[in-house]
Design a protein around this motif. Structure first.
Motif, PDB file in Angstrom:
ATOM      1  N   GLU A  75       0.821  -1.219   0.000  1.00 47.58           N
ATOM      2  CA  GLU A  75       0.000   0.000   0.000  1.00 47.58           C
ATOM      3  C   GLU A  75       0.855   1.269   0.000  1.00 47.58           C
ATOM      4  O   GLU A  75       0.365   2.330  -0.381  1.00 47.58           O
ATOM      5  N   THR A  76       2.105   1.155   0.441  1.00 45.24           N
ATOM      6  CA  THR A  76       2.939   2.348   0.597  1.00 45.24           C
ATOM      7  C   THR A  76       4.202   2.329  -0.252  1.00 45.24           C
ATOM      8  O   THR A  76       5.001   3.259  -0.159  1.00 45.24           O
ATOM      9  N   ARG A  77       4.380   1.322  -1.057  1.00 44.87           N
ATOM     10  CA  ARG A  77       5.679   1.160  -1.733  1.00 44.87           C
ATOM     11  C   ARG A  77       6.061   2.357  -2.592  1.00 44.87           C
ATOM     12  O   ARG A  77       7.238   2.612  -2.797  1.00 44.87           O
ATOM     13  N   HIS A  78       5.088   3.106  -3.088  1.00 47.58           N
ATOM     14  CA  HIS A  78       5.393   4.276  -3.912  1.00 47.58           C
ATOM     15  C   HIS A  78       5.188   5.585  -3.151  1.00 47.58           C
ATOM     16  O   HIS A  78       5.187   6.651  -3.750  1.00 47.58           O
ATOM     17  N   SER A  79       5.035   5.488  -1.826  1.00 47.24           N
ATOM     18  CA  SER A  79       4.822   6.675  -0.997  1.00 47.24           C
ATOM     19  C   SER A  79       6.016   6.894  -0.079  1.00 47.24           C
ATOM     20  O   SER A  79       6.546   5.949   0.489  1.00 47.24           O
ATOM     21  N   SER A  80       6.385   8.136   0.059  1.00 43.24           N
ATOM     22  CA  SER A  80       7.453   8.442   1.009  1.00 43.24           C
ATOM     23  C   SER A  80       6.876   9.030   2.286  1.00 43.24           C
ATOM     24  O   SER A  80       7.577   9.164   3.284  1.00 43.24           O
ATOM     25  N   ASP A  81       5.590   9.373   2.257  1.00 38.30           N
ATOM     26  CA  ASP A  81       4.967   9.984   3.423  1.00 38.30           C
ATOM     27  C   ASP A  81       3.652   9.276   3.715  1.00 38.30           C
ATOM     28  O   ASP A  81       2.723   9.332   2.910  1.00 38.30           O
ATOM     29  N   PHE A  82       3.603   8.596   4.841  1.00 36.57           N
ATOM     30  CA  PHE A  82       2.381   7.913   5.257  1.00 36.57           C
ATOM     31  C   PHE A  82       2.436   7.722   6.767  1.00 36.57           C
ATOM     32  O   PHE A  82       3.503   7.792   7.383  1.00 36.57           O
ATOM     33  N   VAL A  83       1.289   7.468   7.347  1.00 35.52           N
ATOM     34  CA  VAL A  83       1.201   7.189   8.774  1.00 35.52           C
ATOM     35  C   VAL A  83       1.428   5.691   8.963  1.00 35.52           C
ATOM     36  O   VAL A  83       0.848   4.875   8.237  1.00 35.52           O
ATOM     37  N   ALA A  84       2.278   5.329   9.919  1.00 30.13           N
ATOM     38  CA  ALA A  84       2.542   3.914  10.183  1.00 30.13           C
ATOM     39  C   ALA A  84       1.236   3.190  10.518  1.00 30.13           C
ATOM     40  O   ALA A  84       0.337   3.750  11.147  1.00 30.13           O
ATOM     41  N   PHE A  85       1.151   1.958  10.090  1.00 26.21           N
ATOM     42  CA  PHE A  85      -0.037   1.141  10.279  1.00 26.21           C
ATOM     43  C   PHE A  85      -0.053   0.513  11.662  1.00 26.21           C
ATOM     44  O   PHE A  85       0.955   0.442  12.350  1.00 26.21           O
ATOM     45  N   GLY A  86      -1.225   0.001  12.036  1.00 26.22           N
ATOM     46  CA  GLY A  86      -1.409  -0.819  13.230  1.00 26.22           C
ATOM     47  C   GLY A  86      -2.082  -2.107  12.806  1.00 26.22           C
ATOM     48  O   GLY A  86      -2.150  -2.432  11.611  1.00 26.22           O
ATOM     49  N   ASN A  87      -2.605  -2.839  13.770  1.00 22.54           N
ATOM     50  CA  ASN A  87      -3.299  -4.078  13.453  1.00 22.54           C
ATOM     51  C   ASN A  87      -4.441  -3.801  12.475  1.00 22.54           C
ATOM     52  O   ASN A  87      -5.205  -2.853  12.672  1.00 22.54           O
ATOM     53  N   PRO A  88      -4.583  -4.633  11.451  1.00 26.38           N
ATOM     54  CA  PRO A  88      -5.719  -4.458  10.538  1.00 26.38           C
ATOM     55  C   PRO A  88      -7.050  -4.670  11.265  1.00 26.38           C
ATOM     56  O   PRO A  88      -7.118  -5.445  12.233  1.00 26.38           O
ATOM     57  N   ASP A  89      -8.081  -3.994  10.806  1.00 21.93           N
ATOM     58  CA  ASP A  89      -9.414  -4.178  11.377  1.00 21.93           C
ATOM     59  C   ASP A  89      -9.815  -5.646  11.295  1.00 21.93           C
ATOM     60  O   ASP A  89      -9.495  -6.337  10.328  1.00 21.93           O
ATOM     61  N   GLY A  90     -10.514  -6.112  12.325  1.00 26.95           N
ATOM     62  CA  GLY A  90     -11.045  -7.468  12.325  1.00 26.95           C
ATOM     63  C   GLY A  90     -10.043  -8.560  12.681  1.00 26.95           C
ATOM     64  O   GLY A  90     -10.312  -9.737  12.452  1.00 26.95           O
ATOM     65  N   THR A  91      -8.882  -8.185  13.227  1.00 24.31           N
ATOM     66  CA  THR A  91      -7.868  -9.210  13.523  1.00 24.31           C
ATOM     67  C   THR A  91      -7.798  -9.578  14.999  1.00 24.31           C
ATOM     68  O   THR A  91      -6.906 -10.318  15.405  1.00 24.31           O
ATOM     69  N   ASP A  92      -8.763  -9.094  15.802  1.00 21.62           N
ATOM     70  CA  ASP A  92      -8.751  -9.428  17.248  1.00 21.62           C
ATOM     71  C   ASP A  92      -8.778 -10.939  17.482  1.00 21.62           C
ATOM     72  O   ASP A  92      -8.164 -11.432  18.422  1.00 21.62           O
ATOM     73  N   LYS A  93      -9.463 -11.689  16.651  1.00 17.97           N
ATOM     74  CA  LYS A  93      -9.556 -13.137  16.853  1.00 17.97           C
ATOM     75  C   LYS A  93      -8.184 -13.806  16.694  1.00 17.97           C
ATOM     76  O   LYS A  93      -7.943 -14.874  17.232  1.00 17.97           O
ATOM     77  N   VAL A  94      -7.271 -13.152  15.968  1.00 16.50           N
ATOM     78  CA  VAL A  94      -5.927 -13.676  15.775  1.00 16.50           C
ATOM     79  C   VAL A  94      -4.993 -13.214  16.898  1.00 16.50           C
ATOM     80  O   VAL A  94      -4.087 -13.946  17.289  1.00 16.50           O
ATOM     81  N   THR A  95      -5.214 -12.014  17.400  1.00 14.03           N
ATOM     82  CA  THR A  95      -4.259 -11.413  18.326  1.00 14.03           C
ATOM     83  C   THR A  95      -4.602 -11.593  19.802  1.00 14.03           C
ATOM     84  O   THR A  95      -3.744 -11.431  20.647  1.00 14.03           O
ATOM     85  N   ARG A  96      -5.825 -11.906  20.115  1.00 12.51           N
ATOM     86  CA  ARG A  96      -6.219 -12.002  21.540  1.00 12.51           C
ATOM     87  C   ARG A  96      -6.277 -13.403  22.024  1.00 12.51           C
ATOM     88  O   ARG A  96      -6.554 -14.353  21.777  1.00 12.51           O
TER      89      ARG A  96
END
Length: 178
Positions: free
Chosen positions: A157-178
């Motif tokens: 999503e950012t490979r051609h961008s030099s300015d972006f906000v760092a990502f966090g956990n993708p939406d809907g991934t609580d079942k994987v992370t908790r």
């Protein structure tokens, strides 16, 4: 008979705290057990991405990004660079932070960077294989961890961008992370 260290500790809620912790019955020392920090990178050379096939558990034989636990006395960036050396015998140049992922189920915080390959690479002691992949050839079904998929997707999503906000956990991934 001497007491072992574990016999001197008990789970209790220390004064001023809100959760159980291991506390020494002799001196009151609180043994805080906090999440571990993992540092890693999506390392690129041109349009290709560096992946390492794990030689150790967990997920031995699966592909991952060069990443691992931070050591005391190093910055997150230094840890990511060290992990690239350990796993791929590679020198990398950190570009910028890509994402921070929280995985409370296993007590980890993973900090991922975008980086470029600055040297040759080879199999390190924690890898069975190390390879540069074109995007279309990434072995998606053989990736070791969900966070590898997330980081690769966020990189795309950012490979051609030099300015972006760092990502966090993708939406809907609580079942994987908790």
């Amino acid at each position: 008979m001497t007491q072992t260290i574990d016999e001197k500790f008990e789970l209790r809620v220390p004064d001023g705290d809100d959760r159980e912790r291991r506390q020494c019955l002799t001196c009151g020392f609180v043994d805080y057990r906090n999440p571990r920090i993992v540092a890693g990178s999506v390392v690129t050379k041109g349009d290709q991405i560096l992946l390492c096939k794990r030689a150790i558990e967990p997920r031995k034989g699966f592909w991952t990004l060069p990443a691992g636990y931070m050591e005391l006395g190093e910055t997150v960036e230094e840890a990511a660079q060290r992990e690239a050396r350990e796993e791929a015998c590679a020198d990398i140049k950190i570009d910028r932070m890509l994402a921070t992922y929280s995985i409370p189920r296993i007590g980890q915080v993973q900090i991922m960077f975008r980086a470029t390959l600055e040297s040759e690479f080879a199999v390190g002691p924690e890898s069975l294989e190390v390879q540069l992949f074109d995007w279309k050839d990434i072995p998606w079904s053989e990736l070791a961890f969900p966070t590898v998929v997330w980081a690769l997707t966020h990189y795309a999503e950012t490979r051609h961008s030099s300015d972006f906000v760092a990502f966090g956990n993708p939406d809907g991934t609580d079942k994987v992370t908790r």
